[in-house]
Design a protein around this motif. Sequence first.
Motif, PDB file in Angstrom:
ATOM      1  N   THR A  45       0.980  -1.288   0.243  1.00 10.36           N
ATOM      2  CA  THR A  45      -0.064   0.122   0.110  1.00 10.36           C
ATOM      3  C   THR A  45       0.865   1.181   0.071  1.00 10.36           C
ATOM      4  O   THR A  45       0.792   2.223  -0.677  1.00 10.36           O
ATOM      5  N   ALA A  83      -5.788   7.060  -2.044  1.00  8.50           N
ATOM      6  CA  ALA A  83      -6.211   6.106  -1.121  1.00  8.50           C
ATOM      7  C   ALA A  83      -7.844   6.013  -0.680  1.00  8.50           C
ATOM      8  O   ALA A  83      -8.509   5.010  -0.463  1.00  8.50           O
ATOM      9  N   HIS A 183      -8.166   3.690  10.275  1.00  8.04           N
ATOM     10  CA  HIS A 183      -7.598   3.228   9.090  1.00  8.04           C
ATOM     11  C   HIS A 183      -7.362   4.491   8.235  1.00  8.04           C
ATOM     12  O   HIS A 183      -6.339   4.543   7.504  1.00  8.04           O
ATOM     13  N   LEU A 187      -3.706   5.672   6.928  1.00  6.21           N
ATOM     14  CA  LEU A 187      -3.341   6.134   5.691  1.00  6.21           C
ATOM     15  C   LEU A 187      -2.687   7.470   5.368  1.00  6.21           C
ATOM     16  O   LEU A 187      -1.953   7.572   4.511  1.00  6.21           O
TER      17      LEU A 187
END
Length: 289
Positions: A45, A83, A183, A187
Amino acid sequence: MLHDLLLAPFAEFGFLRRALVGCLALSVAGPPLGVFLMLRRMSLTADVMAHGVLPGIAAAFLVAGLSVPALWLGGLLAGLAVAVGAGALSRATGGREDAALTGLYLVALALGVALISVRGGAMDLTHLLFGSVLGVDDPALLLMAGTATLTLLALAFAWRPLVLECFDPDFARAVGARGALWHLAFLALVALNVLAAFQALGTLMAVGLMMLPAVAARHWARGVGGMVYAAAGVAATCSALGLLLSYHLDLPSGPAIVLVAGLAWAVSVLFGPVDGLLPRLVRRPHLAG
């Protein structure tokens, strides 16, 4: 002899000291995030986001040139768009988030290179893709230090939710840990650290100092805290050794740092006490007896 090899370059040249300070700032912030990415099986990622920021950086470059604040803002907006867009696309279509991330980052990489080619030359493209750690200026250094400070403060608050999400996401949902919110915040931290690293290592290798020490650290510690300390230590050591290797052998600094980090990973895989190849071979005869 050791003084000439290890200390004299930093004592003599200010640009090497600045590069070292910048890389040390990256080393204390990026690898802890890399540990959580590894534990959450999201290691690629960060690489996707490093490529995803390129269109924003390229658009800012067309408008403001090599202005660090403009490049940072453009890259941040593009990284967050990739993202968040991948998550929204996967939920809307029922597909996998990693597939959406792959598609978006490939398009973003191609778009970024095309935008840079509109006005910039090969030198500008090389600078943005591979960075220039020896050319770190005051705004870039402040950005790295500020990002490191913000990341460490954020991790201090988010440590327990992130660890819980890594090892028992079902329990985290049951107790209302707001995993989706953490989350997204996580990110965002990854995107910030990728942007902080791109000035030194470029968009293609910005993740090297974040992920290679993290995957090496899993062979030196079993607990999350131990992995984070080991990853930061490996990253700081590789930064210093990479700069010295670049100076003595006349190599590009960014790739030299990443190559040393790759060597540290290889050594960890071979000799690390936690699941290292040689320690496992040594233990087998003992268990067999």
